[in-house]
Design a protein around this motif. Structure first.
Motif, short mmCIF file in Angstrom:
data_model
loop_
_atom_site.label_atom_id
_atom_site.label_comp_id
_atom_site.label_asym_id
_atom_site.label_seq_id
_atom_site.Cartn_x
_atom_site.Cartn_y
_atom_site.Cartn_z
N GLY A 95 0.84 -1.02 -0.02
CA GLY A 95 0.24 0.03 -0.11
C GLY A 95 0.82 1.36 0.03
O GLY A 95 0.26 2.45 -0.17
N VAL A 96 1.90 1.19 0.28
CA VAL A 96 2.92 2.35 0.41
C VAL A 96 3.51 2.65 -1.00
O VAL A 96 4.30 1.91 -1.64
CB VAL A 96 4.11 2.11 1.23
CG1 VAL A 96 5.04 3.55 1.35
CG2 VAL A 96 3.50 1.79 2.75
N PHE A 97 3.36 4.18 -1.45
CA PHE A 97 3.84 4.16 -2.88
C PHE A 97 4.99 5.02 -2.82
O PHE A 97 5.35 5.73 -1.82
CB PHE A 97 2.67 5.19 -3.29
CG PHE A 97 3.18 5.98 -4.61
CD1 PHE A 97 2.95 5.11 -5.94
CD2 PHE A 97 3.79 7.25 -4.72
CE1 PHE A 97 3.44 5.89 -6.95
CE2 PHE A 97 4.07 7.75 -5.93
CZ PHE A 97 4.06 7.11 -7.01
N ARG A 98 5.78 4.57 -3.58
CA ARG A 98 7.23 5.26 -3.74
C ARG A 98 7.94 5.27 -5.01
O ARG A 98 7.81 4.42 -5.79
CB ARG A 98 8.13 4.19 -2.84
CG ARG A 98 9.64 4.84 -2.56
CD ARG A 98 10.25 4.11 -1.64
NE ARG A 98 10.22 2.68 -1.86
CZ ARG A 98 9.53 1.88 -0.97
NH1 ARG A 98 9.12 2.07 0.11
NH2 ARG A 98 9.78 0.41 -1.41
N LEU A 99 8.15 6.37 -5.52
CA LEU A 99 8.94 6.69 -6.73
C LEU A 99 10.12 6.11 -6.99
O LEU A 99 10.88 5.85 -5.88
CB LEU A 99 8.92 8.22 -7.13
CG LEU A 99 7.80 8.86 -7.60
CD1 LEU A 99 8.05 10.57 -7.39
CD2 LEU A 99 7.12 8.49 -8.78
N SER A 100 10.24 5.38 -7.97
CA SER A 100 11.82 4.88 -8.27
C SER A 100 12.83 5.92 -8.79
O SER A 100 12.27 6.96 -9.34
CB SER A 100 11.70 3.65 -9.08
OG SER A 100 10.70 2.86 -8.79
N ALA A 101 13.96 5.69 -8.51
CA ALA A 101 15.12 6.76 -8.56
C ALA A 101 15.07 7.50 -9.96
O ALA A 101 14.78 8.57 -10.16
CB ALA A 101 16.48 6.02 -8.48
N PRO A 102 14.93 6.76 -11.29
CA PRO A 102 14.71 7.47 -12.41
C PRO A 102 13.84 8.36 -12.74
O PRO A 102 13.78 9.21 -13.40
CB PRO A 102 14.55 6.48 -13.38
CG PRO A 102 15.30 5.06 -12.71
CD PRO A 102 14.84 5.12 -11.42
N SER A 103 12.73 8.12 -11.99
CA SER A 103 11.14 8.84 -12.12
C SER A 103 11.28 10.01 -11.12
O SER A 103 10.47 11.05 -11.15
CB SER A 103 10.25 7.91 -12.18
OG SER A 103 9.76 7.51 -13.32
N ARG A 104 11.93 9.80 -10.09
CA ARG A 104 11.87 10.87 -8.79
C ARG A 104 12.38 12.26 -9.22
O ARG A 104 11.73 13.11 -9.10
CB ARG A 104 13.00 10.40 -7.85
CG ARG A 104 12.35 10.79 -6.52
CD ARG A 104 13.01 9.97 -5.32
NE ARG A 104 12.94 8.56 -5.21
CZ ARG A 104 14.02 7.68 -4.65
NH1 ARG A 104 15.26 8.17 -4.58
NH2 ARG A 104 13.53 6.54 -5.00
N ARG A 105 13.41 12.45 -10.22
CA ARG A 105 13.94 13.83 -10.42
C ARG A 105 12.91 14.25 -11.38
O ARG A 105 12.69 15.47 -11.72
CB ARG A 105 15.33 13.81 -10.99
CG ARG A 105 15.42 12.83 -12.17
CD ARG A 105 17.01 12.86 -12.45
NE ARG A 105 17.01 11.86 -13.92
CZ ARG A 105 17.87 12.15 -14.79
NH1 ARG A 105 18.32 13.18 -14.80
NH2 ARG A 105 18.03 11.18 -15.72
N VAL A 106 12.24 13.41 -12.24
CA VAL A 106 11.15 13.86 -13.25
C VAL A 106 10.25 14.56 -12.54
O VAL A 106 9.57 15.58 -12.74
CB VAL A 106 10.87 12.75 -14.13
CG1 VAL A 106 9.84 13.40 -15.06
CG2 VAL A 106 11.86 12.13 -14.90
N VAL A 107 9.53 13.73 -11.64
CA VAL A 107 8.23 13.92 -10.79
C VAL A 107 8.47 15.00 -9.83
O VAL A 107 7.96 16.18 -9.87
CB VAL A 107 7.46 12.77 -10.32
CG1 VAL A 107 6.40 13.09 -9.24
CG2 VAL A 107 7.26 11.78 -11.33
N LEU A 108 9.60 14.87 -9.06
CA LEU A 108 9.65 15.72 -7.91
C LEU A 108 10.51 16.92 -8.35
O LEU A 108 10.47 18.14 -7.68
CB LEU A 108 10.47 14.89 -6.64
CG LEU A 108 9.65 13.76 -6.18
CD1 LEU A 108 10.39 13.11 -5.10
CD2 LEU A 108 8.14 13.86 -5.82
N ASN A 109 11.63 17.02 -9.09
CA ASN A 109 12.63 17.90 -9.21
C ASN A 109 12.16 18.89 -10.65
O ASN A 109 12.82 19.77 -11.08
CB ASN A 109 13.84 17.80 -9.42
CG ASN A 109 14.39 17.01 -8.25
OD1 ASN A 109 13.61 16.87 -7.12
ND2 ASN A 109 15.52 16.07 -8.11
N GLY A 110 11.05 18.46 -11.21
CA GLY A 110 10.73 18.99 -12.48
C GLY A 110 11.59 18.91 -13.63
O GLY A 110 11.75 19.68 -14.67
N ASP A 111 12.50 17.96 -13.41
CA ASP A 111 13.68 17.63 -14.50
C ASP A 111 13.03 16.84 -15.62
O ASP A 111 13.44 15.83 -15.69
CB ASP A 111 14.81 17.14 -13.68
CG ASP A 111 15.85 16.77 -14.59
OD1 ASP A 111 15.97 17.30 -15.89
OD2 ASP A 111 16.98 16.00 -14.36
#
Lengths: 202, 354, 382
Positions: B292-308
């Motif tokens: 049930g715990v959602f976690r972004l994986s590394a390659p998508s983290r910067r896309v989603v969180l850092n707007g990269d």
């Protein structure tokens, strides 16, 4: 049970049919959905079975709903029963709920001289059923006296089957046995015995 | 039903060589993309990490050379690493393959390219046949087997979703993998529920008018122990998620985006790149939902969180299936992607996907 | 040893038979009038009386798919269905037979909608006669029970390895209660050897089931399938003889009733054949020489049928069908006619279509239909 019958054997069975010894007793029960009509039909069949006879119990299944008039069937014979069609000319009709009489023609197809059992607390208009051998029993009262209830409603099948024994279709000891097999409780047996005593021919 | 790929001949020539050389391909891609994007030191570090990881992957091959995959097939990478991950758990593998490309890839009777017991299933029932397999193993008292069901997007998001929903709801202990090439690619690219907005398929010649069905989210809503999205362009992420999934008891679901050079119409050598672009543009997001715990994986983290995030146009214009797409359509897709990234950002904060 | 007799419905009888066979996996979806079978089995499993894995599938397609998955692993499996459920699993029905998996299924015959009708009709099963399943049609509760018991042994026989279905008509058999003589568990364990499916998946020598197959091989698979279906006829006869040894109950592919000197032969399946026996008795009393020949199995079409028809003196055949192929005829009637042609027998054939959608067919009506000398096709009630 005989599965492949030679012409000779079958002929003798056919003679038995003619002589009335291979008669199938056909019983139709009228009740309302939820009153235990199917169970009563089964109880009768089990009682006959315990007497060493062959029997079947069934019901007409439709879009069932609680409270709607329903019919169930029991066939009893000394031999294997090969009839699977509905009972159209019963030897005996049992009316578990008197209000059904107003809704359906309960004696439809009942053979002249056939047996009719009605659960009622009032007197029955005998003229209406003069062609038949009519029995009555106050099964509802017996059920309430013995506190036989399911979901608040009186259970009618036990006293009804007790009354059927009075009509000579099955023996009382077989009814006792059937009840004990299906609802192992002495109270049920006692209720059936009271119904047996109370049931009376008009 | 949909077994005969028009590409089968093509497949025989290219695939074996490609799969055999896969380790090298993976490393060199890391190298190429890494250097392009981040330069110098960072790329070197990644290379070392990649090599170390590769050394830990079992060398045993369960997808054999001579299989009939098309040249540049990325789905085959997913299957190959799934089977290696299963090997790494120390348990045996029982593979089910829905009616899809992966059946064609096995080759033709009496040959088979998959070196594990494999049961090919009808289109709609990969998950339900897996239920039966799992129940049989349970009845035999065998707890040393990973049951892995592999099916395409057509067999998962369309015709097989009922069986899948039923099987995960019942809690069977198996891993269901949907490899998603975003169309019925096996039969020449017809539209599926997983086809993205505006993609030209043979049954949507002017572009699909609806957006892609989000099946990982639907399956996650069944509250199963593990759901993940992956892409063969990120093989370490893919492999580790397969391994993790197989270490968990109960139903698991992994959704793999597998760019298909034949149907998407891009050069055979660009499959890995296309997957990277999908992730970098936010068209595909890598995440996992564990208990049930959602976690972004590394390659998508910067896309989603850092707007990269790269513009979707870069991804769309690189593929023939989006040929003729208008600027308005590109803008519409871009808007939807931004909305989606916003939703995922919120999901990250809440640690819940839905 | 005292023989145990119970008083149960047809559905419960089937469930009791399955309990004796102890399948590894049961995958089933409820549907009227089959529901009681899966309810009773679920009860057995929950109470621990039956140690099967019970899969509560979300559809019949999945039920058969799960059975195929389990059987592919070498498991003994069972499912039950009816009418629409049967048609919904149609794709997997064919799959099971081509995959040569000895799945046993009870089908409670019921008519098809629209115009929802839950009553008896054989079309659901007869429409699948080309699906490669062994098909039994039963005519009493005892027979439904006994046939289910035999079905596991027939299906799993190495010479057969084919899925097998046991048909019982909706309500007239499924919901009627009759006395049922139970088979002793120990005797049945001896009768039914442990299941062994030679092509089941295994981890020692991995292989693939169901991969692409080219035109050079596909027809060979089908040829093999047919060969084993034909062999099943003998295996069934052998199984019936073995069953007779432990129960004393005699079943044959063709059950004869007063046929030996019959000038008119009624051919039917299921309960209508039993009702026809009652009509036959009555007509015999009136001096008519008539008999009933009941087919217990439609596939494989029994060799015994040809033997009996060649031997018996009947000059006139009356075939009762509880299923119809629109634009062609009664399905059993057409099958029988084709057999008669094979045998070079050209005699009068009358086809009666009766009992569709649960139509009540009393023996009195059958008697009239049998006496009607008109040939061709007659629809009862039209």
């Amino acid at each position: 049970m005989v599965w492949s019958v030679s012409a000779k054997e079958a002929a003798s069975e056919s003679d038995a049919v003619r002589a009335g010894t291979r008669r199938v007793i056909e019983i139709r029960l009228h009740s309302r959905g939820g009153q235990g009509g199917v169970t009563a039909a089964k109880m009768l069949a089990v009682a006959a079975f315990l007497e060493g006879k062959y029997s079947t119990a069934s019901s007409f299944y439709g879009a069932e709903r609680r409270g709607a008039p329903t019919v169930s069937f029991t066939r009893i014979s000394d031999h294997e029963i090969r009839k699977y069609s509905q009972i159209r000319r019963p030897d005996c009709v049992i009316v578990m709920d008197p209000t059904v009489i107003d809704a359906v023609d309960v004696t439809e197809g009942l053979k002249p001289g056939g047996k009719l059992l009605i659960n009622t607390e009032n007197n029955i208009d005998a003229d209406k059923f003069e062609d038949y051998e009519v029995y009555t029993v106050n099964a509802t009262k017996i059920s309430l006296d013995f506190d036989l209830k399911v979901a608040g409603a009186p259970v009618l099948n036990v006293p009804i089957v007790g009354a059927v024994a009075k009509m000579g279709i099955v023996r009382l000891d077989a009814v006792r046995g059937a009840i004990l097999k299906m609802f192992p409780n002495e109270k049920n047996v006692a209720a059936a015995e009271v119904a047996y005593k109370m049931a009376a021919m008009l | 039903m949909l077994l005969f790929a028009p590409y089968i001949l093509l497949a025989f020539c290219g695939a074996a060589a490609f799969c055999g050389a896969l380790n090298i391909v993976v490393v060199s891609m890391v190298e190429v993309l890494g250097k392009e994007e981040h330069g110098g030191m960072k790329a070197e570090k990644r290379e070392v990490r990649g090599a170390r990881w590769l050394a830990a992957v079992p060398e045993d091959e369960y997808v054999l050379k001579g299989n009939s995959a098309c040249a540049g097939c990325t789905a085959m990478i997913a299957l190959r690493y799934a089977l290696k991950a299963s090997r790494a758990t120390g348990r045996k593998t029982l593979l089910l393959v829905g009616a899809c490309c992966m059946v064609v890839c096995e080759g033709v009777y009496p040959n088979t390219a998959y070196n594990v017991p494999t049961l090919d299933t009808a289109f709609a029932c990969t998950a339900s046949m897996a239920s039966g397999v799992e129940a049989a193993l349970k009845s035999f008292g065998r707890r040393d087997v990973n049951v892995i069901a592999f099916a395409g997007d057509g067999g998962t998001v369309d015709i097989g979703i009922q069986a899948l929903s039923g099987a995960v709801e019942r809690g069977h202990n198996f891993l269901y993998v949907c490899y998603d090439n975003e169309a019925y690619c096996n039969t020449g690219m017809q539209r599926s529920g997983a086809t993205p907005l505006c993609a030209r398929t043979t049954t949507t010649p002017s572009g699909k008018r609806e957006k892609k069905k989000d099946v990982p989210r639907i399956i996650a809503a069944h509250d199963i122990p593990y759901v993940a999205t992956v892409c063969p362009s990120y093989p370490m992420d893919l492999y580790e998620k397969f391994k993790k999934a197989l270490s968990i008891e109960g139903p698991k679901y992994i959704h793999v985006l597998t760019p298909c050079p034949v149907s998407w119409r891009f050069p055979t050598s660009k499959g890995i790149e296309m997957g990277k672009l999908a992730v970098r543009t936010g068209m595909w997001t890598l995440y996992e939902v564990e208990h049930g715990v959602f976690r972004l994986s590394a390659p998508s983290r910067r896309v989603v969180l850092n707007g990269d995030v790269l513009p979707v146009e870069k991804y769309l214009r690189a593929q023939g299936r989006f040929n003729g797409i208008t600027d308005e359509e590109v803008e519409r897709i871009q808007k939807i992607v931004y909305q989606e990234l916003e939703r995922l950002k919120e999901a990250t904060a809440r640690r819940r996907l839905w | 040893m005292q023989e145990e007799v119970v008083f149960v419905t047809g559905n419960e009888a089937v469930a009791r038979a399955v309990k004796l066979a102890k399948p590894n996996v049961i995958a089933a979806y409820p549907i009227t009038p089959q529901t009681e079978i899966v309810e009773v089995l679920a009860r057995y499993v929950e109470s621990g009386e039956l140690r099967s894995e019970y899969i509560h599938v979300e559809s019949e397609h999945s039920a058969m798919a799960a059975c195929i998955g389990a059987a592919s692993m070498g498991a003994r499996v069972f499912t039950a269905t009816a009418a629409h459920g049967f048609l919904y699993m149609c794709e997997m029905i064919f799959w099971a037979s081509i995959a040569r998996l000895p799945i046993v299924m009870a089908n409670v015959n019921r008519a098809l909608a629209p115009g929802w009708n839950i009553w008896a009709e054989l079309k659901d099963a007869m429409a699948h006669r080309d699906a490669g399943w062994i098909q039994f049609y039963t005519a009493s509760i005892q027979e439904a029970y006994d046939t289910t018991l035999m079905a596991f042994r027939v299906a799993e026989d190495r010479r057969v390895m084919l899925p097998t279905m046991v048909n019982l008509e909706g309500f007239v058999l499924s919901h009627v209660m009759q006395p049922l003589r139970l088979v002793d568990e120990a005797a049945y364990d001896e009768f039914l050897p442990p299941v062994r499916i030679p092509h089941a998946l295994n981890f020692e020598r991995p292989h693939t089931l169901g991969t692409l197959i080219s035109p050079e091989h596909n027809f060979l698979v089908q040829y093999d399938n047919n060969k084993c279906m034909r062999a099943a006829d003998d295996v069934i006869a052998e199984t019936e003889r073995e069953f007779e040894k432990i129960t004393g109950r005699r079943y044959r592919a063709v059950m004869k009733y007063r046929c030996e000197d019959a000038e008119t032969l009624v051919i039917a399946m299921g309960t209508l054949a039993r009702e026809a026996e009652v009509a036959c008795d009555s007509l015999r009393d009136k001096g008519e020489k008539i008999g009933v020949l009941r087919l217990r199995q439609l596939r494989p079409f029994p060799k015994a049928f040809a033997e009996e028809v060649k031997r018996l003196p009947a000059e006139r055949f009356i075939i009762i069908d509880r299923a119809y192929s629109s634009g062609y005829g009664g399905i059993l009637a057409e099958e029988v006619k084709a057999r008669l042609y094979d045998l070079g027998i050209i005699k009068e054939v009358k086809s009666i279509i009766a009992g569709l959608g649960g139509q009540d067919v009393p023996h009195e009506a059958l008697e009239k239909l049998f006496m009607d000398k008109q040939g061709g096709e007659t629809w009862y009630g039209v």
